[in-house]
Design a protein around this motif. Structure first.
Motif, PDB file in Angstrom:
ATOM      1  N   HIS A 294      55.808  42.103  44.008  1.00 43.22           N
ATOM      2  CA  HIS A 294      55.791  43.543  44.753  1.00 43.22           C
ATOM      3  C   HIS A 294      54.305  43.821  45.133  1.00 43.22           C
ATOM      4  O   HIS A 294      53.987  45.134  45.184  1.00 43.22           O
ATOM      5  CB  HIS A 294      56.423  44.454  44.112  1.00 43.22           C
ATOM      6  N   LYS A 295      53.442  42.868  45.203  1.00 42.81           N
ATOM      7  CA  LYS A 295      51.866  43.228  45.502  1.00 42.81           C
ATOM      8  C   LYS A 295      51.500  42.357  46.640  1.00 42.81           C
ATOM      9  O   LYS A 295      50.371  41.830  46.588  1.00 42.81           O
ATOM     10  CB  LYS A 295      51.185  42.830  44.227  1.00 42.81           C
ATOM     11  N   ASN A 296      52.681  42.420  47.769  1.00 47.73           N
ATOM     12  CA  ASN A 296      52.361  41.512  48.913  1.00 47.73           C
ATOM     13  C   ASN A 296      51.770  40.272  48.716  1.00 47.73           C
ATOM     14  O   ASN A 296      51.222  39.329  49.342  1.00 47.73           O
ATOM     15  CB  ASN A 296      50.948  42.287  49.670  1.00 47.73           C
ATOM     16  N   GLY A 297      52.509  39.492  47.537  1.00 50.31           N
ATOM     17  CA  GLY A 297      52.278  38.065  47.355  1.00 50.31           C
ATOM     18  C   GLY A 297      51.223  37.904  46.531  1.00 50.31           C
ATOM     19  O   GLY A 297      50.700  36.643  46.051  1.00 50.31           O
ATOM     20  N   LEU A 298      50.436  38.724  45.900  1.00 48.82           N
ATOM     21  CA  LEU A 298      49.141  38.357  45.564  1.00 48.82           C
ATOM     22  C   LEU A 298      49.345  38.583  43.761  1.00 48.82           C
ATOM     23  O   LEU A 298      50.056  39.430  43.517  1.00 48.82           O
ATOM     24  CB  LEU A 298      48.238  39.462  45.839  1.00 48.82           C
ATOM     25  N   TYR A 299      48.340  37.784  43.219  1.00 49.00           N
ATOM     26  CA  TYR A 299      48.909  37.779  41.589  1.00 49.00           C
ATOM     27  C   TYR A 299      47.751  38.879  40.941  1.00 49.00           C
ATOM     28  O   TYR A 299      46.778  39.146  41.629  1.00 49.00           O
ATOM     29  CB  TYR A 299      48.651  36.608  41.266  1.00 49.00           C
ATOM     30  N   TRP A 300      47.943  38.968  39.676  1.00 44.35           N
ATOM     31  CA  TRP A 300      46.915  39.735  39.047  1.00 44.35           C
ATOM     32  C   TRP A 300      45.736  39.199  38.777  1.00 44.35           C
ATOM     33  O   TRP A 300      44.645  39.968  38.919  1.00 44.35           O
ATOM     34  CB  TRP A 300      47.586  39.919  37.496  1.00 44.35           C
ATOM     35  N   SER A 301      45.288  37.895  38.813  1.00 43.94           N
ATOM     36  CA  SER A 301      44.207  37.482  38.874  1.00 43.94           C
ATOM     37  C   SER A 301      43.367  37.383  39.949  1.00 43.94           C
ATOM     38  O   SER A 301      42.062  37.613  39.981  1.00 43.94           O
ATOM     39  CB  SER A 301      44.390  35.797  38.509  1.00 43.94           C
ATOM     40  N   GLU A 302      44.087  37.600  41.146  1.00 37.51           N
ATOM     41  CA  GLU A 302      43.412  37.663  42.465  1.00 37.51           C
ATOM     42  C   GLU A 302      42.979  39.139  42.482  1.00 37.51           C
ATOM     43  O   GLU A 302      41.871  39.532  42.953  1.00 37.51           O
ATOM     44  CB  GLU A 302      44.231  37.227  43.633  1.00 37.51           C
ATOM     45  N   GLU A 303      43.875  40.058  42.029  1.00 43.49           N
ATOM     46  CA  GLU A 303      43.326  41.287  42.040  1.00 43.49           C
ATOM     47  C   GLU A 303      42.132  41.629  41.042  1.00 43.49           C
ATOM     48  O   GLU A 303      41.236  42.263  41.642  1.00 43.49           O
ATOM     49  CB  GLU A 303      44.394  42.367  41.768  1.00 43.49           C
ATOM     50  N   ARG A 304      42.083  41.326  40.047  1.00 38.46           N
ATOM     51  CA  ARG A 304      41.176  41.249  39.005  1.00 38.46           C
ATOM     52  C   ARG A 304      39.826  40.615  39.503  1.00 38.46           C
ATOM     53  O   ARG A 304      38.574  41.340  39.297  1.00 38.46           O
ATOM     54  CB  ARG A 304      41.510  40.502  37.709  1.00 38.46           C
ATOM     55  N   ALA A 305      39.913  39.484  40.074  1.00 37.81           N
ATOM     56  CA  ALA A 305      38.717  38.854  40.584  1.00 37.81           C
ATOM     57  C   ALA A 305      38.138  39.674  41.562  1.00 37.81           C
ATOM     58  O   ALA A 305      36.994  39.785  41.775  1.00 37.81           O
ATOM     59  CB  ALA A 305      39.109  37.488  41.335  1.00 37.81           C
ATOM     60  N   MET A 306      38.913  40.395  42.761  1.00 36.10           N
ATOM     61  CA  MET A 306      38.284  41.148  43.669  1.00 36.10           C
ATOM     62  C   MET A 306      37.497  42.371  43.127  1.00 36.10           C
ATOM     63  O   MET A 306      36.620  42.874  43.776  1.00 36.10           O
ATOM     64  CB  MET A 306      39.364  41.363  44.673  1.00 36.10           C
ATOM     65  N   HIS A 307      38.115  42.920  42.208  1.00 35.61           N
ATOM     66  CA  HIS A 307      37.799  44.127  41.780  1.00 35.61           C
ATOM     67  C   HIS A 307      36.442  43.833  41.098  1.00 35.61           C
ATOM     68  O   HIS A 307      35.462  44.820  41.448  1.00 35.61           O
ATOM     69  CB  HIS A 307      38.886  44.761  40.496  1.00 35.61           C
ATOM     70  N   PHE A 308      36.073  42.806  40.424  1.00 37.76           N
ATOM     71  CA  PHE A 308      35.148  42.332  39.827  1.00 37.76           C
ATOM     72  C   PHE A 308      33.888  42.206  40.828  1.00 37.76           C
ATOM     73  O   PHE A 308      32.717  42.491  40.807  1.00 37.76           O
ATOM     74  CB  PHE A 308      35.180  41.172  38.965  1.00 37.76           C
ATOM     75  N   ILE A 309      34.456  41.347  42.070  1.00 32.19           N
ATOM     76  CA  ILE A 309      33.288  41.160  43.020  1.00 32.19           C
ATOM     77  C   ILE A 309      32.995  42.147  43.908  1.00 32.19           C
ATOM     78  O   ILE A 309      31.689  42.332  44.053  1.00 32.19           O
ATOM     79  CB  ILE A 309      34.063  39.785  43.825  1.00 32.19           C
ATOM     80  N   ASN A 310      33.751  43.153  44.050  1.00 30.57           N
ATOM     81  CA  ASN A 310      33.271  44.382  44.883  1.00 30.57           C
ATOM     82  C   ASN A 310      32.661  45.434  43.938  1.00 30.57           C
ATOM     83  O   ASN A 310      32.475  46.550  44.588  1.00 30.57           O
ATOM     84  CB  ASN A 310      34.815  44.890  45.629  1.00 30.57           C
ATOM     85  N   ASP A 311      32.656  45.447  42.636  1.00 27.35           N
ATOM     86  CA  ASP A 311      32.235  46.504  41.823  1.00 27.35           C
ATOM     87  C   ASP A 311      31.029  46.407  41.995  1.00 27.35           C
ATOM     88  O   ASP A 311      30.023  45.478  42.042  1.00 27.35           O
ATOM     89  CB  ASP A 311      32.816  46.077  40.377  1.00 27.35           C
TER      90      ASP A 311
END
Length: 311
Positions: A294-311
């Motif tokens: 229920h996250k548009n097919g995206l996994y937690w690892s991908e969300e965590r990586a992007m949060h770190f990259i964009n921070d």
């Protein structure tokens, strides 16, 4: 963002590992493939998705993986959605065509990663992020720590990394992990047999008698890549020893229940106070797992990586 809880039906580490590996499907527009030459007259196949960004993410896959694995395509989808161009490269012999040289790939082959990074710089990218999974994570961290990194490399993320190759190889060779080790061995042996058809100096006598990854590395990986033995290979290429020297903002995530990783792969004390490297070890996630729904097919690892990259 540092906590992860698996879906209820993935109730142990093996299910967390196997479900994404076998059943995940990620809709993604087709890659554009580019073949580049290496300094030793071999080739690497690079798979691109571009949208005119000045920022690039280079993704390195795991053992016997490739750019079409679910975890690579999932991370690619996340990066594209956030405005980045993506280069998912295939290690030698992993792109669907056997490479030319006698050597292939291994956990410490940073010369090939450097070739890819420099090629990307030649395309005009001035801001590059590196992401690696498992073997590709070890490769990425070793690359960052073994020499002064190129200034265009701004950040790095590594998931499910066997920071100590020897003890992790022993861990995956346990009877409880036989499903994984036998699958890897079958694939690796097939590649050696395929390569032997064109490289007669490659001895495949009794190759089917090899029953462990350490034995395979002793017979093939180590000698083909200039190491004295499997232990010598593991010792020289384990990224754990390179972590203190990293000077790029880096995130390492190893799940505590990862069935592939030894105790040495959780260097909490070693990295305590490190100015550049952040280590996170969520309770769950398995090996390159971190599934969610229920996250548009995206996994937690991908969300965590992007949060770190964009921070």
């Amino acid at each position: 963002m540092t906590s992860y809880k698996p879906p209820f039906f993935l109730f142990n580490a093996h299910l967390e590992t196997i479900y994404p590996a076998l059943l995940r499907r990620v809709p993604l527009q087709p890659y554009h493939r580019e073949r580049i030459a290496t300094p030793d007259h071999d080739f690497l196949d690079l798979d691109w998705l571009r949208q005119g960004s000045s920022q690039l993410v280079i993704i390195s896959h795991g053992l016997e993986g490739n750019s079409h694995r679910g975890y690579i395509k999932g991370m690619t989808k996340m990066c594209i959605a956030n405005g980045y161009d993506v280069l998912a490269w295939n290690f030698r012999g992993c792109s669907g065509e056997m490479n030319h040289q006698l050597r292939f790939y291994h956990s410490g082959a940073t010369d090939d990663l450097d070739c890819v990074v420099r090629h990307a710089i030649g395309k005009g990218y001035q801001h590059i992020t590196l992401i690696g999974f498992s073997l590709g994570g070890n490769l990425t961290l070793k690359y960052l720590g073994e020499q002064k990194p190129l200034s265009v490399i701004q950040k790095a993320v590594a998931f499910s990394v066997p920071l100590n190759l020897y003890t992790s190889c022993r861990k995956i060779s346990l009877s409880s992990n036989r499903l994984y080790s036998e699958r890897f061995l079958k694939s690796l042996k097939k590649k050696i047999i395929t390569k032997a058809a064109s490289r007669k100096e490659l001895d495949i006598t009794n190759i089917q008698n090899i029953t462990s990854l350490i034995d395979f590395d002793n017979r093939y990986t180590a000698p083909l890549h200039g190491f004295g033995s499997a232990i010598d290979y593991y010792t020289q290429c384990s990224s754990l020893q390179f972590l203190p020297a990293i000077t790029v903002s880096t995130l390492i995530i190893n799940a505590q229940n990862d069935p592939f990783l030894s105790e040495d792969c959780y260097p909490v004390k070693l990295l305590e106070g490190h100015p550049y490297v952040r280590f996170e070890n969520p309770l769950y996630g398995g090996h390159v797992g971190f599934a969610q729904f229920h996250k548009n097919g995206l996994y937690w690892s991908e969300e965590r990586a992007m949060h770190f990259i964009n921070d």
